[in-house]
Scaffold this active site. Structure first.
Site, PDB file in Angstrom:
ATOM      1  N   ASP A   1       0.211   1.178   2.919  1.00 39.58           N
ATOM      2  CA  ASP A   1       0.017   1.618   1.535  1.00 39.58           C
ATOM      3  C   ASP A   1       0.017   3.139   1.463  1.00 39.58           C
ATOM      4  O   ASP A   1      -1.028   3.768   1.589  1.00 39.58           O
ATOM      5  CB  ASP A   1      -1.302   1.060   1.004  1.00 39.58           C
TER       6      ASP A   1
ATOM      7  N   GLU B   1      -0.411   8.863  -6.674  1.00 39.41           N
ATOM      8  CA  GLU B   1      -0.540   7.499  -7.187  1.00 39.41           C
ATOM      9  C   GLU B   1      -1.954   7.000  -6.989  1.00 39.41           C
ATOM     10  O   GLU B   1      -2.541   6.368  -7.876  1.00 39.41           O
ATOM     11  CB  GLU B   1       0.452   6.565  -6.474  1.00 39.41           C
ATOM     12  N   GLU B   2      -2.522   7.305  -5.832  1.00 40.41           N
ATOM     13  CA  GLU B   2      -3.865   6.832  -5.524  1.00 40.41           C
ATOM     14  C   GLU B   2      -4.932   7.521  -6.365  1.00 40.41           C
ATOM     15  O   GLU B   2      -6.068   7.062  -6.416  1.00 40.41           O
ATOM     16  CB  GLU B   2      -4.167   7.027  -4.032  1.00 40.41           C
TER      17      GLU B   2
ATOM     18  N   ASP C   1       5.725  -0.870  -3.553  1.00 42.69           N
ATOM     19  CA  ASP C   1       4.386  -0.415  -3.184  1.00 42.69           C
ATOM     20  C   ASP C   1       3.753  -1.483  -2.299  1.00 42.69           C
ATOM     21  O   ASP C   1       3.337  -2.528  -2.783  1.00 42.69           O
ATOM     22  CB  ASP C   1       3.565  -0.192  -4.453  1.00 42.69           C
TER      23      ASP C   1
ATOM     24  N   HIS D   1      -6.752   0.425   2.074  1.00 43.77           N
ATOM     25  CA  HIS D   1      -7.536   1.600   1.686  1.00 43.77           C
ATOM     26  C   HIS D   1      -8.582   1.971   2.728  1.00 43.77           C
ATOM     27  O   HIS D   1      -9.633   2.523   2.391  1.00 43.77           O
ATOM     28  CB  HIS D   1      -8.187   1.403   0.315  1.00 43.77           C
TER      29      HIS D   1
END
Length: 515
Positions: free
Chosen positions: A272, A304-305, A333, A433
């Site tokens: 990711d 994006e995050e 993604d 994440h």
């Protein structure tokens, strides 16, 4: 690094028509994985992260931009500012009536852009709706908060308005901290389980999320007293999008593909979204100097995050006449999740779940991907347009979109295992994440027993499933080639509007992340 990853010879002779099968064959697993090696190196040499606003992201952008320039594309680096938010540590404990210590990312999660500090006091429920249909607007209005919140910790429920609005209202009412529980309006894990979210803009009080069942338990506990401590960073930083366009093709028919280049601050982001970034990069390199009928444009998004900031900034700064030239947008993604599914964005809403269909033309994009997987004999799952990725600003302004997604924090079911193998009960990406989303997941904190089990099922390259990313890279190539040749199936659309909930570059909509 660039010397190691030199651009190879063209995949096919220059012509006006691209053969999708030949292009897919030229996009090899080795070609995609070499980019993941580079991205891991940029993280490892720069504090272990490729988050926007960090040197690791800057080196990643340099790498992509240089390779694309060497391949003959016109490259634009589009700078912008955004709110950089990071939590570096936290704790959460119940003081009374039953002293309990809670575990970060298991029992609770620090909401992105939470305030820094410690909050202690009684937990005060705010306008909760704990009976079906759980149509919550808890915390959306200042009048939701009673004087009892002042000096204590507000417990609000997900639903109706953005997380940031709820947290800001709690702070304005005098709360020293805020807990946002999931909504519980369906039995699905996305509305029951612990969720990860962003406030969009920094607030001044600690803010965490919990699951719906935990929130219900908190609401039902008299004189519940807790302490929340968050160690966070919130500041404005500079970053960029990298946009590369082919020198050939009809400039009024732009076939655009994108993937976000940034990771979260916690790690290298190899799945990711190193996986999507590497996939479109290799496809673009194999298409260099091919005179396609339609113009090709590739984007590697920044921030994006941090809330889809880069893609929204791009759309909101695109003149209407240029917006109208984009025939479609393809988004990639997370295309290599270790415990994967083959998700295809549900352009026609055939699954009748969630956000509904995409703009006219999205169904035709979905059909191209579905045909590809059918030829490979692979099952697919309908992936809803939740707004969680960079297609969001495109579909919000009427641009048809589609793409692929192999899964994030949702747990794989027995039914999934029957279709794609893997480990039931584990997340599609167990390192989602986290620091272990890297080429060395076990060394970086992954569950070693789970990864041993995954490796018995699959061939992994770090935190990436090689079969999933190889297959999906071929699907990317097939879709890009198909629309490079012909966009006649995509219907005309209305004039562009502004992206949903647009604002200064630091904030924007992010679907499930934001509300």
């Amino acid at each position: 690094m660039l010397g190691t990853f030199a651009v190879a010879s063209p995949a096919q002779a220059t012509s006006s028509k691209v053969n999708p099968d030949k292009l897919a064959k030229s996009v090899t697993l080795a070609g995609v994985l070499r980019h993941l090696v580079a991205l891991q190196a940029f993280a490892s040499l720069n504090g272990g992260t490729r988050a926007s606003g960090s040197p690791g992201f800057d080196r990643s952008a340099d790498y992509v931009a240089t390779l694309m320039r060497l391949a003959g594309y016109r490259v634009t680096r589009q700078p912008f500012q955004f709110n950089f938010c990071e939590d570096t540590g936290s704790s959460f404990a119940q003081n009374s009536p039953t002293p309990t210590t809670y575990v970060d990312q298991v029992d609770y999660d620090v909401l992105d852009c939470s305030g820094d500090g410690t909050a202690a006091g009684l937990v005060v429920p705010v306008d909760l709706v704990l009976t079906t249909p759980n149509a919550s607007s808890s915390g959306c209005e200042a009048t939701d908060f009673t004087p009892a919140v002042n000096g204590n910790i507000a417990l609000v429920q997900r639903g109706t308005c953005p997380f940031g609005q709820k947290a800001a209202n709690a702070e304005a009412a005098g709360a020293t901290g805020v807990i946002i529980m999931n909504q519980g309006n369906t039995t699905g894990p996305d509305r029951q389980d612990l969720f990860f979210g962003t406030l969009g803009n920094p607030v001044g009080i600690p803010a965490i999320s919990v699951s719906y069942p935990m929130g219900v338990a908190f609401a039902g506990t008299a004189n519940l007293n807790v302490t929340i401590t968050t160690e966070t960073i919130a500041e404005v930083r500079n970053t960029e999008n990298v946009i590369a366009e082919s020198r050939y093709g009809d400039p009024n028919e732009v076939v655009m593909s994108g993937a976000h280049l940034d990771s979260v601050p916690a790690g290298a982001g190899i799945n990711d979204n190193g996986s999507g970034s590497a996939g479109i990069l290799e496809v673009a390199l194999q298409l260099r100097n091919v005179k396609t009928k339609n113009k090709l444009r590739f984007a590697w998004w920044g921030a994006e995050e941090a809330n889809l900031v880069g893609s929204t900034f791009y759309i909101n700064n695109l003149p209407a006449e240029e917006h109208a030239k984009i025939a479609l947008y393809l988004n990639f993604d997370m295309i290599g999740s270790p415990n994967y599914t083959f998700g295809v964005y549900d352009g026609d809403d055939s699954a009748a779940e969630g956000a509904g269909p995409g703009p006219a033309g999205s169904a035709q994009i979905e059909a191209v991907f579905q045909a590809f997987f059918a030829r490979r004999g692979e099952a697919t799952a309908a992936s809803d347009f939740t707004g969680r990725s960079d297609y969001g600003p495109f579909i919000a302004t009427g641009i048809p979109a589609g793409g692929l997604f192999t899964g994030a924090e949702v747990h794989k079911t027995a039914a999934d295992v029957a279709l794609w193998g893997g480990v039931a009960g584990a997340q599609y990406d167990p390192c989602y994440h986290q620091k272990c989303d890297s080429l060395t997941p076990e060394r970086d904190g992954a569950d070693a027993a789970l990864y041993r089990q995954l490796r018995r099922e699959y061939r992994l390259f770090g935190n990436v499933n090689t079969f999933a990313i190889d297959t999906n890279a071929d699907a990317v190539a097939t879709a890009v080639a198909t629309f490079a040749n012909d966009t006649s199936t995509i219907p005309p659309r209305v004039v562009a509007t502004t992206a949903a909930r647009s604002a200064p570059a630091a904030t924007t909509a992010h679907g499930l992340w934001l509300e």
